[in-house]
Scaffold this motif. Structure first.
Motif, mmCIF file in Angstrom:
data_model
loop_
_atom_site.group_PDB
_atom_site.id
_atom_site.type_symbol
_atom_site.label_atom_id
_atom_site.label_comp_id
_atom_site.label_asym_id
_atom_site.label_seq_id
_atom_site.Cartn_x
_atom_site.Cartn_y
_atom_site.Cartn_z
ATOM 1 N N VAL A 66 0.837 -1.205 0.000
ATOM 2 C CA VAL A 66 0.000 0.000 0.000
ATOM 3 C C VAL A 66 0.869 1.252 0.000
ATOM 4 C CG1 VAL A 66 -1.677 1.337 1.337
ATOM 5 C CG2 VAL A 66 -1.971 -1.145 1.071
ATOM 6 N N ALA A 67 1.883 1.295 0.858
ATOM 7 C CA ALA A 67 2.745 2.476 0.927
ATOM 8 C C ALA A 67 3.485 2.685 -0.394
ATOM 9 C CB ALA A 67 3.729 2.333 2.084
ATOM 10 N N HIS A 68 3.896 1.591 -1.039
ATOM 11 C CA HIS A 68 4.601 1.686 -2.321
ATOM 12 C C HIS A 68 3.673 2.274 -3.400
ATOM 13 C CE1 HIS A 68 7.504 0.850 -5.414
ATOM 14 N NE2 HIS A 68 6.626 0.119 -6.092
ATOM 15 N N ALA A 69 2.418 1.819 -3.411
ATOM 16 C CA ALA A 69 1.458 2.355 -4.392
ATOM 17 C C ALA A 69 1.188 3.835 -4.132
ATOM 18 C CB ALA A 69 0.160 1.543 -4.312
ATOM 19 N N MET A 70 1.086 4.226 -2.863
ATOM 20 C CA MET A 70 0.889 5.637 -2.542
ATOM 21 C C MET A 70 2.089 6.468 -2.980
ATOM 22 S SD MET A 70 -0.771 5.290 1.297
ATOM 23 C CE MET A 70 -0.837 7.068 1.538
ATOM 24 N N GLU A 71 3.283 5.944 -2.742
ATOM 25 C CA GLU A 71 4.497 6.659 -3.144
ATOM 26 C C GLU A 71 4.525 6.862 -4.660
ATOM 27 O OE1 GLU A 71 9.381 6.221 -2.756
ATOM 28 O OE2 GLU A 71 8.063 4.492 -2.382
ATOM 29 N N ASP A 72 4.131 5.830 -5.420
ATOM 30 C CA ASP A 72 4.131 5.959 -6.883
ATOM 31 C C ASP A 72 3.178 7.063 -7.340
ATOM 32 O OD1 ASP A 72 5.983 3.968 -7.113
ATOM 33 O OD2 ASP A 72 4.545 2.383 -7.590
ATOM 34 N N VAL A 73 2.016 7.138 -6.715
ATOM 35 C CA VAL A 73 1.049 8.184 -7.075
ATOM 36 C C VAL A 73 1.635 9.565 -6.786
ATOM 37 C CG1 VAL A 73 -1.181 9.202 -6.482
ATOM 38 C CG2 VAL A 73 -0.979 6.725 -6.768
ATOM 39 N N LEU A 74 2.242 9.727 -5.607
ATOM 40 C CA LEU A 74 2.781 11.029 -5.219
ATOM 41 C C LEU A 74 3.970 11.425 -6.098
ATOM 42 C CD1 LEU A 74 2.457 10.517 -1.367
ATOM 43 C CD2 LEU A 74 1.207 12.203 -2.734
ATOM 44 N N ALA A 112 -2.538 -13.255 10.615
ATOM 45 C CA ALA A 112 -3.937 -13.565 10.305
ATOM 46 C C ALA A 112 -4.661 -12.330 9.764
ATOM 47 C CB ALA A 112 -4.637 -14.085 11.567
ATOM 48 N N TRP A 113 -4.360 -11.171 10.326
ATOM 49 C CA TRP A 113 -5.020 -9.934 9.901
ATOM 50 C C TRP A 113 -4.676 -9.614 8.444
ATOM 51 C CZ3 TRP A 113 -3.833 -5.026 8.172
ATOM 52 C CH2 TRP A 113 -4.820 -4.052 8.302
ATOM 53 N N GLN A 114 -3.400 -9.780 8.072
ATOM 54 C CA GLN A 114 -3.008 -9.488 6.688
ATOM 55 C C GLN A 114 -3.683 -10.450 5.716
ATOM 56 O OE1 GLN A 114 1.174 -7.753 5.980
ATOM 57 N NE2 GLN A 114 1.515 -9.210 7.622
ATOM 58 N N ALA A 115 -3.812 -11.709 6.128
ATOM 59 C CA ALA A 115 -4.499 -12.670 5.259
ATOM 60 C C ALA A 115 -5.969 -12.284 5.072
ATOM 61 C CB ALA A 115 -4.378 -14.069 5.866
ATOM 62 N N GLU A 116 -6.585 -11.818 6.153
ATOM 63 C CA GLU A 116 -7.998 -11.428 6.105
ATOM 64 C C GLU A 116 -8.208 -10.195 5.218
ATOM 65 O OE1 GLU A 116 -11.128 -9.399 9.244
ATOM 66 O OE2 GLU A 116 -9.579 -10.756 10.016
ATOM 67 N N LYS A 117 -7.201 -9.311 5.193
ATOM 68 C CA LYS A 117 -7.324 -8.057 4.456
ATOM 69 C C LYS A 117 -6.734 -8.128 3.042
ATOM 70 C CE LYS A 117 -9.160 -5.594 7.813
ATOM 71 N NZ LYS A 117 -10.461 -4.915 7.709
ATOM 72 N N ALA A 118 -6.386 -9.323 2.580
ATOM 73 C CA ALA A 118 -5.724 -9.450 1.279
ATOM 74 C C ALA A 118 -6.552 -8.835 0.152
ATOM 75 C CB ALA A 118 -5.426 -10.922 0.993
ATOM 76 N N ALA A 119 -7.872 -9.095 0.151
ATOM 77 C CA ALA A 119 -8.736 -8.559 -0.910
ATOM 78 C C ALA A 119 -8.772 -7.029 -0.865
ATOM 79 C CB ALA A 119 -10.146 -9.124 -0.766
ATOM 80 N N GLU A 120 -8.836 -6.472 0.349
ATOM 81 C CA GLU A 120 -8.855 -5.009 0.484
ATOM 82 C C GLU A 120 -7.547 -4.401 -0.024
ATOM 83 O OE1 GLU A 120 -9.142 -1.599 3.998
ATOM 84 O OE2 GLU A 120 -9.802 -3.657 4.415
#
Length: 934
Positions: A66-74, A112-120
């Motif tokens: 997520v941070a990498h994608a935000m950095e690319d946009v900025l 477990a949290w990262q696995a649950e949030k994979a789609a998001e």
């Protein structure tokens, strides 16, 4: 750098950084709607980049993406490739919300949290990729309802201080400290438990060090950590088995990484180049292990001290001057570094050592200051008693007047006046009672608050014992293997709070005790089996708080101390005669173990034989005003008990009155207090004794020891303080017990020199000064004072002679004076007492003599050619080799300013030459260095 982050995990550090960077992003993104200039985007781009790097170090793949994608946009917006419409900013703010949520997840739940949030994560990354490509998503909400995310939730693990003053190398050191401690402890434990669960945290620790080293460009550390990680991964998957030789190779890697973290930043490049061959050797050895080749389990090299075997307990410092500002501290119940948690960090507060020391002093003063209400309360109580007495007198007078003769009118007036006075006094008493109740409540509340403040500050000063013993399992493993023995190390009370200064000071003493236990105590496996023991010996370290003190016990189940062999060694080393040794008790013989240079080993080895171990322990314990005892059972083991104060600045003491003056006995040095009646005193060898535990204990008046005029004693039982060292036990008769107090310790003025029987001072709540007694010195003084001594006197004399390194050596004195008359007078006075005397004609001659000779005392004039006495004293006291030599200045000048000048220079005593006509001069010499032969 004034912060100590040794109690923080990498996840804690990520949370701290994320909180700061997310606040920048949250505020800055909202501002881009009105100002989307390159300058406004720049800090946001760097914030996203920092979060991405920190997330990569801790293995948070979702946050990295997520941070990498935000950095690319900025980056695209900064370069003018895209324009950030409200919908684009909404997408970026969604990323901020996601990263905020990541930082709030508990470490144990992250996977477990990262696995649950994979789609998001996939959806968010796809949206940001579309924004980067120039597609503008629809605004998430109407413009009238801007999608302002909530401010970042306060992260419970973040202390008040920020990390903006830390370089990347500083952060690497902090992380390496924690991870290397996990590796050092865990690798030793793999010899008994090599399960996948035991290997997992070690693999993650090596991985974390590798990632952190890559961030700061430490290629050597990256290569070694990567090779270690590969070996641990192979072991976890069952591809290889970790034999002792394999663990040796991994521990070599730990030692190398520890050394990397200790190198100063400017020297890193040269150091890595110098160590290139060593890096290759370690990496090749580890690669061979990964491939299935098991190296031979050669005996380990001498184990590094705990400070090197495990990462230091303090965060490494970059600047030399900052080392004095060592950070403090973790709470006493903080878990060891091997099991960090965010919840533990919630209780951590970082504060500089200087600030904490000042706070400690203020807390102690507050405690003492609050108790000044107590004497005021006592005065008011006395006033209340006087008023009560006044009422009684008025009532009696009223009765007299009522019964006497006189006119009725006069009598009525008198009665009315007395009634009015009585009513007024009653009202005063009522008001006084109310005030007393309020003051008493205030005093009680103030004492409670001060007590809790002091307790909390003391707790913050504490560190768990685990912080100071992380390297000892490694030490036991390496030394026992080097000696072809088997031993395990156990710790009881790892969470016991220990004052940071005392914990640092325990490192060397415990190191020596453990080495001695392995060399002298633990037998070989064959010997243990033959004796019916487990082949593997046990060394057990236990810490606990007991009676307001810290008790450290180190014991082994080895062969114990052979007292008869020790008796023979004492005679063999000419420390005493065979007849005297035969009469010594076991405690008296064990005293010889504490002598510098004394050892029961016949040959010096790398492990022991030099006779420095127990001497180091005793020196440390005495420095902190503690006690040290040893007990042993032949064939069953040896136990060393260290009784240490909880803190160095406040002591709990028993106040007593001696000749009308208050004195304090530290409670940890008192065996017991009791009283004795005249008919319970026994006469043994012409000296008074009392019986305690069916043993005679010598009695002596405290006023006699301190050379004070004893107060007249009323009838009844006499108060007695019973104190002891390892060989002697005496009862000190005092005038009165005054109760227990917490005293803030203040050193005596250095110009006083060494004051017999006293070591420090304090101030009572009423402002009255009190002297704190040096119990060990007091016991020696009593032993010297009593002429009828027990057998312990024999050991005392032999021990004193051995401690001096010679038996009955004649003591040498250097006399420095330019007057031949004075010089010869001093020489004759000293030689008539049996001292060996050398003379020097001026300061330069004296300086040359004291540097080339060996003297027990220097006596010097002040006014001399070439170099005066003050300069000579200063040179002696500045020289590391010579500063312990006592110096007496003798001068015709008797002005106070001249005396102060001499004492300020470092002289132990300043005498005028009139002292030659009485015993002052010779008494001073005896006080400083003892009799001529000793």
């Amino acid at each position: 750098m004034s912060d100590d982050l040794s109690g923080f995990s990498l996840m804690d550090l990520f949370r701290m950084e994320a909180e700061e960077r997310l606040a920048v992003l949250s505020q800055g993104l909202v501002g881009l709607e009105s100002d989307a200039s390159s300058a406004a985007i720049e800090p946001l781009m760097r914030a996203a980049h920092s979060i991405k790097g920190a997330a990569r170090v801790v293995g948070l793949d979702a946050a990295v993406r997520v941070a990498h994608a935000m950095e690319d946009v900025l980056v695209a917006a900064q370069k003018g490739k895209i324009a950030l419409a409200p919908g684009s900013i909404d997408a970026l703010l969604r990323g901020v919300d996601f990263l905020t949520a990541v930082a709030d997840v508990k470490e144990a739940d992250l996977e477990a949290w990262q696995a649950e949030k994979a789609a998001e994560v996939d959806d968010l990354a796809a949206t940001l990729a579309e924004v980067e490509s120039g597609q503008v998503p629809a605004a998430a909400v109407p413009p009238s309802e801007p999608a302002a995310p909530p401010p970042p939730a306060p992260l419970p693990s973040k202390p008040e201080a920020d990390l903006s003053g830390f370089s990347l190398m500083d952060l690497f050191r902090m992380e390496a400290e924690e991870r290397l401690a996990v590796l050092s402890q865990g690798l030793v434990g793999l010899e008994s438990d090599a399960s996948s669960a035991a290997i997992e945290p070690l693999m993650r620790a090596a991985h974390s060090i590798k990632g952190a080293a890559r961030v700061v460009g430490l290629d050597a550390a990256v290569r070694v950590a990567h090779a270690m990680e590969d070996v641990l991964v192979a072991a976890q998957k069952g591809k290889i088995a970790l034999a002792p030789g394999s663990i040796d190779a991994l521990l070599r890697g730990v030692d190398f990484l520890t050394a990397v973290a200790d190198v100063k930043e400017p020297d890193l490049e040269a150091w890595q180049a110098e160590k290139a061959a060593e890096v290759e050797a370690i990496a090749e050895a580890l690669t061979g292990i990964e491939a299935g080749r098991t190296p031979d389990a050669a005996p380990s090299p001498p184990a590094p001290p705990p400070a090197a075997a495990a990462a230091p307990a303090e965060a490494p410092q970059v600047k030399a001057e900052e080392k004095k500002a060592a950070p403090a501290t973790e709470p006493p119940k903080a878990p060891p570094a091997s099991s960090p948690s965010g919840e533990a960090a919630d209780r951590v507060v970082r504060v500089t050592a200087e600030s904490l020391s000042r706070l400690m002093g203020l807390a102690g003063e507050s405690l003492v200051q609050t108790r000044r209400f107590r004497p005021f309360l006592d005065d008011l109580l006395a006033l209340k008693r006087r008023q009560t007495s006044l009422l009684d007198m008025l009532q009696n007078l009223e009765g007299r007047i009522a019964a006497g003769a006189g006119s009725d009118g006069d009598r009525a007036v008198e009665l009315a006046m007395l009634t009015q006075a009585r009513d007024q006094a009653a009202r005063c008493q009522e008001g006084l009672t109310t005030s007393l109740d309020a003051i008493e409540e205030f005093a009680r509340s103030g004492e409670d608050i001060s007590g809790r403040l002091h307790h909390e500050v003391l707790a913050s000063r504490m560190r768990p014992l685990a912080d100071g013993v992380r390297g000892f399992p490694r030490l036991v493993r390496d030394v026992s293997r080097q000696m072809n023995k088997q031993a395990r190390f156990e710790v009881v009370g790892e969470t016991t709070g220990v004052d940071r200064d005392i914990l640092d000071g325990l490192d060397a003493p415990l190191n020596h005790l453990i080495r001695n236990a392995l060399d002298h105590g633990i037998e070989t496996p064959e010997e243990r089996v033959a004796a019916g023991k487990d082949p593997s010996g046990t060394i057990r370290l236990e810490a606990r708080h007991m009676a307001g003190m810290l008790q450290i016990v180190l014991e082994d189940d080895g062969r114990g101390i052979d007292v008869e062999r020790l008796r023979s060694k004492v005679v063999e080393k000419n420390l005493t005669t065979a007849a005297m040794a035969a009469r010594m008790s076991e405690p008296e013989l064990l005293d010889f173990l504490f002598l510098p240079g004394f050892s029961t080993k016949d040959h010096v080895t790398e492990i022991s034989g030099r006779g420095v171990g127990l001497d180091v322990v005793q020196t440390m314990v005495q420095a902190v005003r503690g006690t040290f005892r040893v007990s042993s059972k032949l064939g069953r083991g040896t136990r060393f008990t260290l009784q240490l104060p909880l803190t160095m600045s406040i002591i709990r003491a028993l106040l007593v009155e001696i000749a009308g003056e208050p004195f304090a006995f530290p409670l940890n040095r008192i065996d017991r207090i009791t009283t004795v009646a005249d008919d319970e005193i026994l006469e043994l060898e012409g000296k008074p004794h009392m019986r305690i535990d069916d043993q005679p204990v010598g009695l002596v008046e405290a006023s006699r020891i301190f050379e004070l005029e004893g107060a007249a004693r009323a009838g009844g039982r006499m108060p007695v303080v019973v104190a002891s060292d390892r060989s002697h036990r005496f009862g000190v008769v005092v005038d009165k017990f005054l109760g227990e107090r917490d005293l803030r310790v203040a050193p005596l003025d250095a110009r006083l020199g060494r004051v017999p029987n006293l070591n420090s001072s304090s101030v009572l709540e009423d402002g009255w000064p009190v002297l704190i007694i040096d119990v060990e010195d007091l016991i020696r003084s009593i032993d010297n004072l009593l002429s009828g001594r027990r057998i312990g006197r024999l050991a005392s004399e032999a021990f004193a002679a051995a401690a001096a390194g010679v038996e009955r050596r004649v003591k040498r004195v250097l006399v420095v004076d330019d007057s031949i008359t004075v010089r010869e007078l001093e020489r004759q006075l000293l030689e008539n007492q049996g001292y060996q005397v050398d003379v020097a004609v001026d300061g330069v001659d004296g300086w040359n003599s004291v540097r080339t000779g060996r003297y027990d005392l220097v006596v010097s004039d002040v006014d001399m050619p070439r170099m005066d006495g003050i300069e000579l004293v200063s040179l002696i006291k500045k020289d590391v080799r010579l500063r312990t030599i006592p110096v007496v200045v003798v001068s015709y000048k008797d002005r106070e300013e001249d005396r102060i000048r001499g004492l300020d220079a470092g002289a132990n005593f300043y005498l005028t030459k009139s002292s030659f006509h009485d015993q002052t001069f010779l008494s001073t010499v005896v006080d400083l260095i003892g009799e001529a032969r000793g």
